[in-house]
Design a protein around this motif. Sequence first.
Motif, PDB file in Angstrom:
ATOM      1  N   ALA A  97      67.702 -13.238  71.403  1.00  9.64           N
ATOM      2  CA  ALA A  97      67.478 -14.345  70.471  1.00  9.64           C
ATOM      3  C   ALA A  97      67.549 -13.902  69.012  1.00  9.64           C
ATOM      4  N   ASP A  98      66.934 -12.756  68.691  1.00  8.99           N
ATOM      5  CA  ASP A  98      66.898 -12.335  67.286  1.00  8.99           C
ATOM      6  C   ASP A  98      67.541 -10.965  67.050  1.00  8.99           C
ATOM      7  N   HIS A  99      68.109 -10.350  68.083  1.00  7.96           N
ATOM      8  CA  HIS A  99      68.820  -9.063  67.997  1.00  7.96           C
ATOM      9  C   HIS A  99      67.910  -7.894  67.621  1.00  7.96           C
ATOM     10  N   ASN A 100      66.614  -8.039  67.768  1.00  8.55           N
ATOM     11  CA  ASN A 100      65.696  -6.943  67.476  1.00  8.55           C
ATOM     12  C   ASN A 100      65.541  -6.058  68.699  1.00  8.55           C
ATOM     13  N   LEU A 101      65.120  -4.820  68.448  1.00 11.00           N
ATOM     14  CA  LEU A 101      64.885  -3.862  69.521  1.00 11.00           C
ATOM     15  C   LEU A 101      63.399  -3.562  69.597  1.00 11.00           C
ATOM     16  N   GLU A 102      62.860  -3.542  70.817  1.00 10.02           N
ATOM     17  CA  GLU A 102      61.465  -3.182  71.043  1.00 10.02           C
ATOM     18  C   GLU A 102      61.448  -1.910  71.878  1.00 10.02           C
ATOM     19  N   PHE A 103      60.505  -1.031  71.579  1.00  9.83           N
ATOM     20  CA  PHE A 103      60.405   0.230  72.304  1.00  9.83           C
ATOM     21  C   PHE A 103      58.974   0.448  72.770  1.00  9.83           C
ATOM     22  N   ASN A 104      58.868   1.147  73.892  1.00  9.90           N
ATOM     23  CA  ASN A 104      57.570   1.506  74.447  1.00  9.90           C
ATOM     24  C   ASN A 104      57.000   2.657  73.625  1.00  9.90           C
ATOM     25  N   PRO A 105      55.818   2.491  73.017  1.00 13.29           N
ATOM     26  CA  PRO A 105      55.277   3.559  72.180  1.00 13.29           C
ATOM     27  C   PRO A 105      54.892   4.810  72.958  1.00 13.29           C
ATOM     28  N   LYS A 106      54.654   4.688  74.266  1.00 15.60           N
ATOM     29  CA  LYS A 106      54.290   5.859  75.067  1.00 15.60           C
ATOM     30  C   LYS A 106      55.490   6.762  75.301  1.00 15.60           C
ATOM     31  N   MET A 107      56.688   6.232  75.129  1.00 16.46           N
ATOM     32  CA  MET A 107      57.889   7.034  75.333  1.00 16.46           C
ATOM     33  C   MET A 107      58.464   7.553  74.022  1.00 16.46           C
ATOM     34  N   GLY A 108      57.838   7.226  72.908  1.00 15.59           N
ATOM     35  CA  GLY A 108      58.343   7.643  71.609  1.00 15.59           C
ATOM     36  C   GLY A 108      58.289   9.134  71.379  1.00 15.59           C
ATOM     37  N   ASP A 109      57.406   9.842  72.075  1.00 20.11           N
ATOM     38  CA  ASP A 109      57.272  11.285  71.886  1.00 20.11           C
ATOM     39  C   ASP A 109      58.025  12.095  72.934  1.00 20.11           C
ATOM     40  N   LEU A 110      58.634  11.436  73.885  1.00 18.50           N
ATOM     41  CA  LEU A 110      59.351  12.142  74.952  1.00 18.50           C
ATOM     42  C   LEU A 110      60.706  12.642  74.462  1.00 18.50           C
ATOM     43  N   PRO A 111      61.211  13.724  75.049  1.00 18.62           N
ATOM     44  CA  PRO A 111      62.548  14.192  74.655  1.00 18.62           C
ATOM     45  C   PRO A 111      63.659  13.233  75.072  1.00 18.62           C
ATOM     46  N   GLU A 112      63.393  12.351  76.057  1.00 19.57           N
ATOM     47  CA  GLU A 112      64.398  11.388  76.514  1.00 19.57           C
ATOM     48  C   GLU A 112      64.469  10.152  75.625  1.00 19.57           C
ATOM     49  N   LEU A 160      65.744   9.665  72.717  1.00 16.98           N
ATOM     50  CA  LEU A 160      67.061   9.465  72.127  1.00 16.98           C
ATOM     51  C   LEU A 160      67.965   8.702  73.092  1.00 16.98           C
ATOM     52  N   GLY A 161      67.909   9.028  74.377  1.00 20.04           N
ATOM     53  CA  GLY A 161      68.702   8.310  75.366  1.00 20.04           C
ATOM     54  C   GLY A 161      68.293   6.862  75.508  1.00 20.04           C
ATOM     55  N   ILE A 162      66.993   6.585  75.358  1.00 22.78           N
ATOM     56  CA  ILE A 162      66.495   5.212  75.424  1.00 22.78           C
ATOM     57  C   ILE A 162      67.000   4.411  74.227  1.00 22.78           C
ATOM     58  N   ARG A 179      79.956   7.097  77.214  1.00 26.85           N
ATOM     59  CA  ARG A 179      80.611   7.716  76.056  1.00 26.85           C
ATOM     60  C   ARG A 179      79.600   8.269  75.066  1.00 26.85           C
ATOM     61  N   VAL A 180      78.490   7.549  74.826  1.00 25.99           N
ATOM     62  CA  VAL A 180      77.485   8.025  73.870  1.00 25.99           C
ATOM     63  C   VAL A 180      76.401   8.849  74.548  1.00 25.99           C
ATOM     64  N   LYS A 181      76.494   9.015  75.879  1.00 16.40           N
ATOM     65  CA  LYS A 181      75.536   9.796  76.668  1.00 16.40           C
ATOM     66  C   LYS A 181      74.120   9.250  76.566  1.00 16.40           C
ATOM     67  N   GLY A 182      74.008   7.944  76.734  1.00 18.02           N
ATOM     68  CA  GLY A 182      72.699   7.309  76.757  1.00 18.02           C
ATOM     69  C   GLY A 182      72.114   7.344  78.147  1.00 18.02           C
ATOM     70  N   SER A 183      70.815   7.117  78.248  1.00 16.99           N
ATOM     71  CA  SER A 183      70.168   7.157  79.555  1.00 16.99           C
ATOM     72  C   SER A 183      70.317   5.817  80.262  1.00 16.99           C
ATOM     73  N   ARG A 184      70.553   5.872  81.546  1.00 18.60           N
ATOM     74  CA  ARG A 184      70.714   4.661  82.347  1.00 18.60           C
ATOM     75  C   ARG A 184      69.353   4.071  82.708  1.00 18.60           C
ATOM     76  N   TYR A 185      68.371   4.928  82.966  1.00 14.29           N
ATOM     77  CA  TYR A 185      67.039   4.493  83.361  1.00 14.29           C
ATOM     78  C   TYR A 185      65.988   5.167  82.491  1.00 14.29           C
ATOM     79  N   ALA A 186      64.870   4.490  82.317  1.00  9.90           N
ATOM     80  CA  ALA A 186      63.761   5.069  81.569  1.00  9.90           C
ATOM     81  C   ALA A 186      63.024   6.063  82.466  1.00  9.90           C
ATOM     82  N   PRO A 187      62.504   7.140  81.906  1.00 10.97           N
ATOM     83  CA  PRO A 187      61.765   8.099  82.740  1.00 10.97           C
ATOM     84  C   PRO A 187      60.452   7.492  83.232  1.00 10.97           C
TER      85      PRO A 187
END
Length: 148
Positions: free
Chosen positions: A42-57, A59-61, A91-99
């Motif tokens: 609806a508004d093109h914004n991105l939301e992220f889980n704060p518990k995953m913000g410190d994980l090495p994965e 960047l893939g998320i 192509r950009v080597k993003g993660s398919r699933y969240a850890p």
Amino acid sequence: MDEKQLQDYVKQVSLQYFKRPFVHQAYFNRRLKTTGGRYRLADHNLEFNPKMGDLPEFLGIVKHELVHYHLHLNHQGYRHGDSDFKELLTRVKGSRYAPDIGLRQCRPKVLTYCCEQGHLIKRQRRINTNRYVCGRCGQPLQLITVKK
């Protein structure tokens, strides 16, 4: 990482891997439990889980959500099953699933009811004992234990 750092990080990743600017908002949503992020159509914004913000994965998320973002704005296939999505994600080597960070492994609570005949009934949802009776003998039910 706070909201400002997240916004700058998403802008940087977008320019570096997609060669396109990210012009909307990126923020943390504490209600996300098992998913790494979410692209809002609806508004093109991105939301992220704060518990995953410190994980090495993380960047893939971020890459995964940016794939949704850029493909949707370019009127291409932005859903998980679309070939455009799968191609750009690899192509950009993003993660398919969240850890898995262990939040899916909660056990459901078990309520045990007993009738006067001693029949045990195990349920996950509470029932109204004034309204329901034992299905085997028709006797009234009584709540015995609640286990978590």
